[in-house]
Enzyme design. Structure first.
Site, mmCIF file in Angstrom:
data_model
loop_
_atom_site.group_PDB
_atom_site.id
_atom_site.type_symbol
_atom_site.label_atom_id
_atom_site.label_comp_id
_atom_site.label_asym_id
_atom_site.label_seq_id
_atom_site.Cartn_x
_atom_site.Cartn_y
_atom_site.Cartn_z
ATOM 1 N N ALA A 108 -12.272 28.241 0.258
ATOM 2 C CA ALA A 108 -13.049 27.002 0.396
ATOM 3 C C ALA A 108 -13.763 26.634 -0.898
ATOM 4 C CB ALA A 108 -14.071 27.161 1.521
ATOM 5 N N LYS A 124 -40.079 7.717 20.662
ATOM 6 C CA LYS A 124 -39.917 8.862 19.741
ATOM 7 C C LYS A 124 -40.896 9.946 20.132
ATOM 8 C CE LYS A 124 -42.337 10.051 16.618
ATOM 9 N NZ LYS A 124 -43.330 10.188 15.547
ATOM 10 N N ARG A 148 -7.699 15.208 -4.408
ATOM 11 C CA ARG A 148 -6.979 14.114 -3.746
ATOM 12 C C ARG A 148 -7.832 13.353 -2.734
ATOM 13 N NH1 ARG A 148 -2.193 18.272 -2.502
ATOM 14 N NH2 ARG A 148 -3.973 19.658 -2.821
ATOM 15 N N ALA A 179 -44.898 -5.571 28.627
ATOM 16 C CA ALA A 179 -44.138 -6.057 27.472
ATOM 17 C C ALA A 179 -44.994 -6.044 26.212
ATOM 18 C CB ALA A 179 -43.657 -7.472 27.746
ATOM 19 N N ASN A 218 -46.602 1.657 34.610
ATOM 20 C CA ASN A 218 -45.841 0.538 34.050
ATOM 21 C C ASN A 218 -46.421 0.155 32.695
ATOM 22 O OD1 ASN A 218 -43.724 -1.565 34.575
ATOM 23 N ND2 ASN A 218 -45.470 -2.847 34.019
ATOM 24 N N ALA A 272 -53.950 -8.267 29.381
ATOM 25 C CA ALA A 272 -53.049 -8.663 28.304
ATOM 26 C C ALA A 272 -53.821 -8.719 26.996
ATOM 27 C CB ALA A 272 -52.441 -10.024 28.623
ATOM 28 N N ASN A 293 -49.574 5.088 16.613
ATOM 29 C CA ASN A 293 -49.683 6.542 16.448
ATOM 30 C C ASN A 293 -49.976 6.968 15.026
ATOM 31 O OD1 ASN A 293 -47.134 5.643 15.692
ATOM 32 N ND2 ASN A 293 -46.183 7.627 16.060
ATOM 33 N N LYS A 326 -14.103 18.905 -0.556
ATOM 34 C CA LYS A 326 -13.204 18.563 0.562
ATOM 35 C C LYS A 326 -13.592 19.246 1.871
ATOM 36 C CE LYS A 326 -8.957 20.150 0.430
ATOM 37 N NZ LYS A 326 -7.535 20.168 0.034
HETATM 38 C C1 UD1 Z 1 -1.536 25.123 -0.322
HETATM 39 C C2 UD1 Z 1 -0.341 26.039 -0.596
HETATM 40 C C3 UD1 Z 1 0.917 25.375 -0.039
HETATM 41 C C4 UD1 Z 1 0.761 25.096 1.436
HETATM 42 C C5 UD1 Z 1 -0.512 24.300 1.715
HETATM 43 C C6 UD1 Z 1 -0.767 24.249 3.205
HETATM 44 C C7 UD1 Z 1 -0.851 27.170 -2.704
HETATM 45 C C8 UD1 Z 1 -0.552 27.259 -4.160
HETATM 46 N N1 UD1 Z 1 -0.195 26.219 -2.024
HETATM 47 O O1 UD1 Z 1 -1.334 23.908 -1.042
HETATM 48 O O2 UD1 Z 1 2.037 26.219 -0.245
HETATM 49 O O3 UD1 Z 1 1.889 24.416 1.918
HETATM 50 O O4 UD1 Z 1 -1.662 24.902 1.084
HETATM 51 O O5 UD1 Z 1 -1.850 23.432 3.530
HETATM 52 O O6 UD1 Z 1 -1.610 27.970 -2.198
HETATM 53 N N2 UD1 Z 1 -8.868 26.648 -3.107
HETATM 54 C C9 UD1 Z 1 -9.807 27.505 -3.678
HETATM 55 N N3 UD1 Z 1 -9.768 27.700 -5.015
HETATM 56 C C10 UD1 Z 1 -8.835 27.134 -5.818
HETATM 57 C C11 UD1 Z 1 -7.882 26.274 -5.221
HETATM 58 C C12 UD1 Z 1 -7.933 26.058 -3.861
HETATM 59 O O7 UD1 Z 1 -10.667 28.050 -2.994
HETATM 60 O O8 UD1 Z 1 -8.867 27.392 -7.034
HETATM 61 C C13 UD1 Z 1 -8.941 26.405 -1.639
HETATM 62 C C14 UD1 Z 1 -9.173 24.955 -1.297
HETATM 63 O O9 UD1 Z 1 -10.568 24.699 -1.166
HETATM 64 C C15 UD1 Z 1 -8.423 24.802 0.007
HETATM 65 C C16 UD1 Z 1 -7.336 25.860 -0.038
HETATM 66 O O10 UD1 Z 1 -7.708 26.740 -1.065
HETATM 67 O O11 UD1 Z 1 -9.262 25.049 1.112
HETATM 68 C C17 UD1 Z 1 -5.949 25.262 -0.307
HETATM 69 O O12 UD1 Z 1 -5.987 24.579 -1.542
HETATM 70 P P1 UD1 Z 1 -5.236 23.194 -1.764
HETATM 71 O O13 UD1 Z 1 -5.504 22.742 -3.155
HETATM 72 O O14 UD1 Z 1 -5.520 22.268 -0.668
HETATM 73 O O15 UD1 Z 1 -3.711 23.679 -1.670
HETATM 74 P P2 UD1 Z 1 -2.470 22.793 -1.219
HETATM 75 O O16 UD1 Z 1 -2.025 21.949 -2.355
HETATM 76 O O17 UD1 Z 1 -2.733 22.117 0.055
HETATM 77 MG MG MG Z 2 -4.467 21.769 1.051
#
Ligand code: UD1
Ligand code: MG
Length: 477
Positions: free
Chosen positions: A15, A366, A21, A395, A392, A438, A401, A28
């Site tokens: 993560a 609230k 993208r 209006a 009651n 009133a 407060n 993301k």
């Molecule tokens: C990756 C796979 C691909 C697969 C696809 C499925 C690789 C090289 N490719 O591609 O084969 O079909 O997932 O969804 O693994 N992340 C890191 N550090 C990094 C890069 C990525 O933690 O340096 C994490 C991202 O946060 C993400 C996950 O790894 O949660 C996947 O990375 P992403 O760049 O989405 O890989 P895909 O191009 O989807």
């Molecule tokens: Mg991916």
């Protein structure tokens, strides 16, 4: 039970990526699906597998990702691993090397951007990994065949159908591009073997990254058993790389939730396509939900309710037989049975309506309680107030407060009649049976059964209450 079955199971969630993208300032995995960050979906699923530990690799916006994870998981089960630079999924796994390389354990690797995968599916993946040829595999990949495999890594097999390698879309030749079987980004590895093989993975590829996807080929070239778990559900493995994919999954999830509520719980949706209900919400039998209603978070709505168009209910509880008329906003509120709300009412955090109470148009509550059978039907603000039973609120009444520095409380008793346009300047207590005229501006407590009028309020009469009567004139003051 074999040795394999007894090995500890850990989960590693990737993560740390930027999510280029998404074209977003937000990492993301923090984008929301069904009202919760993507990473939270994956964490909840991982937890269902009862692993020893869940390692989360964080990097981009690490602190925010950690906060999101800790909203979902207990601190005692999570271990955060920092990936300083985002050099690819292989590098991300490598960041956890010191934690995991020495322990003879099974490691399930999940992607923070594959949120729909079910725990049952992952359990089968782990089972196959451990059962492989009676001895267990070094690596097991989850794959799916897609009509449109665009964007995913392809599973390349030899003429005998034996796994050869995973090739990323950007590195594919024409034949490989035509392969429909894809890598879902979900794998099981023997930890020691994984980290050994990872040392031999380079970054000589189209993206100049260290790919985790190269590891299975390295293992298999070294004679290690590599297995493939082929799954049937396309939806479950959908990865989110851009906002169109996010919207498509959101729509799918919403449809699934609403269908379930209709078929299993007996909820009527007038226009299912234009209604938004969180998967964590609960709605009771014979409740009718009109178009353009949004039910968010962990809201619960009882039986036989009606929610009219344009209303939003977030993290709130509604009892049975509640009517919410058009265009109401209800957040972190609690509503008893047979209450009526709206149109255009606003229940803010900690608003509490007891059974049979009513809140009408342009009324805001609230941190306030409206007692059983009490009403505030028009143009009123109740802030930091408690209202007793069968009172009651006329209006235009305002509980004043806020003195510009502090918030103060208003306490209103039972069987009170607050006249139109009354200002109650808090802190103030309004006794049982009080009536205000009133336009009254009350800046000090009003004792029980007084008739208060004017600005500032004068108590001109004591009202004697008789059995079954709402209060009548008594002696003059
Ligand atoms: C990756 C796979 C691909 C697969 C696809 C499925 C690789 C090289 N490719 O591609 O084969 O079909 O997932 O969804 O693994 N992340 C890191 N550090 C990094 C890069 C990525 O933690 O340096 C994490 C991202 O946060 C993400 C996950 O790894 O949660 C996947 O990375 P992403 O760049 O989405 O890989 P895909 O191009 O989807
Ligand atoms: Mg991916």
């Amino acid at each position: 039970m074999s040795e394999e079955q007894n090995k500890p199971l850990n989960v590693l969630i990737l993560a740390a990526g930027l999510g280029t993208r998404m074209r977003s300032n937000l990492a993301k995995v923090l984008h929301k699906l069904d009202g919760r960050p993507l990473i939270n979906h994956v964490c909840r699923t991982a937890m269902a597998l009862a692993p020893e530990k869940i390692y989360v690799v964080v990097g981009h916006q690490a602190e925010d990702v950690k906060t999101a994870v800790l909203n979902e998981l207990d601190e005692s089960i999570v271990e955060f691993v920092i990936q300083e630079k985002q050099l690819g999924t292989g590098d991300a796994v490598n960041a956890a090397r010191n934690h995991l390389q020495a322990q003879d354990s099974t490691l399930l690797i999940l992607s923070g951007d594959v949120p729909m995968i079910r725990a049952e599916t992952l359990a089968k993946l782990v089972q196959q990994h451990r059962d492989h040829r009676g001895k267990g595999a070094a690596a097991t990949m989850l794959t799916v065949s897609l009509n449109d495999p665009t964007g995913y890594g392809r599973i390349v097999r030899d003429d005998h159908g034996i796994f050869k390698q995973i090739v990323e879309q950007k590195d594919c030749n024409e034949d490989q591009l035509a392969v429909k079987e894809i890598n879902a980004g979900l794998y099981c590895f023997e930890a020691i073997k994984l980290f050994n093989a990872l040392s031999r993975v380079g970054n000589d590829n189209a993206q100049g990254e260290f790919y985790l996807t190269d590891v299975p080929a390295v293992l298999s070239s070294e004679g290690e058993p590599v297995s493939i778990y082929k799954h049937g559900s396309r939806r479950e493995i959908e990865g989110i790389n851009n906002r169109a994919q996010l919207a498509s999954l959101e729509k799918h999830l919403r449809r699934r939730t609403i269908k379930k509520l209709m078929l299993d719980y007996g909820v009527t949706f007038i226009d299912p396509k234009n209604t938004y209900v969180s998967a964590d919400a609960k709605i009771g039998r014979d409740t009718v939900i009109h178009p353009n209603v949004t039910i968010e978070g962990t809201s619960t709505i009882g039986d036989g309710c009606e929610i009219r168009p344009g209303s939003r209910v977030a993290d709130s509880d509604l009892g049975n037989g509640v009517t919410v008329l058009d265009n109401c906003l209800i957040t972190n509120a609690s509503v008893g049975n047979r209450c009526n709300i709206g149109p255009s009412a606003h229940l803010r955090p900690n608003a509490r309506m007891e059974d049979g109470s009513r809140v009408g148009n342009f009324v805001e509550m609230k941190n306030s309680t409206l007692g059983r059978g009490s009403k505030a039907n028009h143009l009123t603000y109740l802030g930091d107030a408690t209202v007793g039973e069968n009172s009651n609120i006329g209006a235009g009444t305002i509980t004043c407060n806020y003195d510009g520095v502090n918030k103060h409380k208003t306490e209103i008793g039972n069987n009170v009649r607050i006249g139109s346009d009354t200002m109650l300047i808090a802190p103030i207590k309004v006794g049982d049976g009080v009536v205000t005229g009133a336009g009254t501006v009350a800046n000090k407590d009003i004792p029980d059964n007084k008739l208060a009028v004017g600005s500032p309020a004068r108590f001109i009469k004591t009202l004697v209450k008789e059995e079954g009567e709402r209060g009548r004139e008594g002696e003059k003051e």
